[in-house]
Write an enzyme that holds these catalytic residues in place. Structure first.
Site: not given
Ligand code: BG6
Ligand code: MG
Length: 222
Positions: A146, A18, A46-47, A119, A10-12, A170-171, A50, A115-117
């Site tokens: 997610k 972030t 989180k996850g 960006n 995962d990214l964020d 994952e966070d 947007r 990632s869900a982002s």
């Protein structure tokens, strides 16, 4: 025991912190609805994509808004968010991540972003990690956010690795559920109670070794 063949990051909150940027940006927009977004609310975002995040905030604020207004708010939120992300540098990669990536690559383990982002590529570029991943699957590649497993299944498919040979880092609870629904192993990074559905929970990836990654079938292996 079968060895893992791929790790999906995962990214964020896993590669870079972030969440604070998302929080500041959403808080500013929620204030327009006279709603004070709390850190607890932010945990629930989180996850989450947007638009899904925005719909949740609208619900909490008890407002009904036209779809075009929601799109405008999402756009403005992203402008604020990107202003923060623009300041990211390779120094912002979270502790343990670069070493882990190097170890995995040196041992022939595929690595992917999941990632869900939307960006994600921009953020990876700022961190100097855009060319490091074998595969990048982000919010632009999926239609279901997610906890739906789509993002991780797509990553596995593109790597040519079957889900049971993948480990997800994952966070967020939504991400843990997505990984489990994808039939993958998952390591939660953060709070042990919040992430209790993960096969293993660690504070961070600083001491995460390949041996440990291959052992996570056993719940709670340290
Ligand atoms: C996730 C974050 O990684 O991406 C969420 O945890 C965020 O908080 C989601 O809403 C979508 O991000 P973006 O960058 O497309 O707005
Ligand atoms: Mg995350």
């Amino acid at each position: 025991m079968r060895k893992i063949q791929a790790v999906i990051f995962d990214l964020d909150g896993v590669i870079v912190d972030t969440a604070q940027f998302h929080f500041i940006a959403w808080k500013e927009l929620a204030a327009e609805w006279n709603y004070t977004l709390t850190p607890e609310d932010n945990e629930k975002l989180k996850g989450v994509s947007r638009m899904d995040s925005l719909n949740k905030i609208a619900q909490w604020a008890n407002v009904q808004t036209k779809p075009e207004q929601l799109l405008d708010i999402a756009h403005r939120k992203n402008e604020i968010y990107l202003r923060f992300c623009n300041q990211l540098t390779p120094q912002h990669v979270l502790p343990g991540i670069s070493t882990l990536i190097n170890t995995l690559k040196a041992n022939g383990v595929f690595i992917s972003l999941g990632s869900a982002s939307k960006n994600a590529r921009f953020v990876l570029d700022k961190l100097g990690l855009l060319d490091v991943f074998d595969v990048v699957v982000d919010g632009n590649d999926v239609s279901k956010s997610k906890p739906n497993p789509e993002v991780f299944l797509k990553a596995a498919q593109r790597m040519g690795v079957s889900p049971e040979h993948c480990v997800v880092l994952e966070d967020a609870p939504a991400g843990i559920e997505a990984a489990l629904a994808a039939n993958m192993k998952v390591i939660g990074l953060g709070d042990a109670i919040e992430l209790q559905k993960a096969h293993l929970v660690l504070e961070n990836t600083i001491n995460l070794s390949l041996v440990q990654l291959n052992q996570i079938k056993i719940k709670g292996v340290a």
